[in-house]
Design an enzyme around this catalytic site. Structure first.
Site, PDB file in Angstrom:
ATOM      1  N   LYS A  83      36.287  41.619  35.729  1.00  8.89           N
ATOM      2  CA  LYS A  83      37.460  42.824  35.660  1.00  8.89           C
ATOM      3  C   LYS A  83      38.273  42.474  34.407  1.00  8.89           C
ATOM      4  O   LYS A  83      38.700  41.338  34.137  1.00  8.89           O
ATOM      5  CB  LYS A  83      38.414  42.289  37.024  1.00  8.89           C
ATOM      6  CG  LYS A  83      39.292  43.391  37.494  1.00  8.89           C
ATOM      7  CD  LYS A  83      39.876  42.994  38.780  1.00  8.89           C
ATOM      8  CE  LYS A  83      40.804  44.027  39.297  1.00  8.89           C
ATOM      9  NZ  LYS A  83      41.405  43.360  40.781  1.00  8.89           N
TER      10      LYS A  83
HETATM   11  O1  G3P Z   1      43.962  43.961  42.891  1.00  4.90           O
HETATM   12  C1  G3P Z   1      44.662  44.647  42.278  1.00  4.90           C
HETATM   13  C2  G3P Z   1      45.661  45.461  43.112  1.00  4.90           C
HETATM   14  O2  G3P Z   1      44.878  45.974  44.593  1.00  4.90           O
HETATM   15  C3  G3P Z   1      47.086  44.615  43.588  1.00  4.90           C
HETATM   16  O3  G3P Z   1      47.828  45.497  44.437  1.00  4.90           O
HETATM   17  O4  G3P Z   1      49.511  45.304  46.056  1.00  4.90           O
HETATM   18  O5  G3P Z   1      49.506  43.617  44.020  1.00  4.90           O
HETATM   19  O6  G3P Z   1      50.094  45.982  43.695  1.00  4.90           O
HETATM   20  P1  G3P Z   1      49.213  44.916  44.665  1.00  4.90           P
END
Ligand code: G3P
Length: 218
Positions: A83
């Site tokens: 990533k």
């Molecule tokens: O892994 C990336 C993403 O899904 C993060 O989500 O909830 O931290 O905005 P969030």
């Protein structure tokens, strides 16, 4: 539609994988930090549990550093997807790693033009963050709509739209209606998908009526 789970919690992953629901896993530095474990160990363990793509994120911000980390991470297991952030260096790293046959997930995508760049860089996945856009008063799902529409015009773009930062089942529903390839779900949201009050109430009534018959099926 493929379901990935967005966590580095190995016991959660094991239990969801047992339900046959997981096509892959995504992690990020914050989720690894939350696990309190060494990244290489956690990623190796997850890759053993789930045969599909497991995203492991670089933390270097320069091209050379990203390439070094990316090559190390992909060496952990053949199903690692490296990533990288959607920056100039990240996209250069994406192009180089993809050319070496490595799966690459370009993350932190917040605009459709950024997604076009990820597609041109040969990303395996692009991760638009819907929840974080909603958080600042923009419509996260509009971004998914735009990316899916744009990618459909250009069959040479093989990048899959991986909807990230999902906060609720409606995000998943809308993503599926738009034809996004993958959704990465926090475990709690994935478990919410099973739930409907009419299912619980209906089952309760069926079982109560069944008990009145005094029968047993076997
Ligand atoms: O892994 C990336 C993403 O899904 C993060 O989500 O909830 O931290 O905005 P969030």
């Amino acid at each position: 539609m493929k379901f990935f789970v967005d966590t580095a919690d190995v016991s959660e992953i094991r239990s969801l994988a047992g339900m046959g629901l997981l096509d892959g896993v995504t992690t990020n530095p914050s989720l690894i930090a939350k696990s309190g474990r060494r990244m290489s160990e956690v990623i190796a363990e997850i890759c053993d549990i789930v045969p599909g793509p497991v995203s492991a994120e670089v933390t270097a911000t320069d091209l050379e550093g990203m390439l070094k980390e990316g090559r190390y991470l992909r060496g952990i297991a053949p199903n690692v997807a490296v990533k990288v952030p959607l920056t100039e260096a990240g996209l250069s790293a994406c192009r180089a790693l993809a050319a070496e046959g490595t799966m690459v997930n370009v993350t932190l995508c917040f605009s459709a033009v950024q997604a076009i760049l990820a597609g041109k860089a040969g990303a395996t996945f692009v991760s638009p963050f819907v929840g974080r856009l909603d958080d600042i008063g923009q419509e996260g799902m509009q971004l998914i709509r735009d990316i899916v529409q744009i990618y459909r015009h250009y069959p040479s773009i093989r990048t899959e739209v991986l909807v990230a930062s999902i906060r609720n089942p409606v995000h998943l529903l809308e993503s599926a209606k738009l034809g996004a390839h993958v959704a990465t779900l926090p475990p709690a949201v994935l478990k919410q998908l099973f739930k409907h009050p009419l299912t619980d109430r209906g089952l309760e009534a069926f079982l109560a009526d069944w008990a009145k018959t005094g029968q047993s099926i076997l």
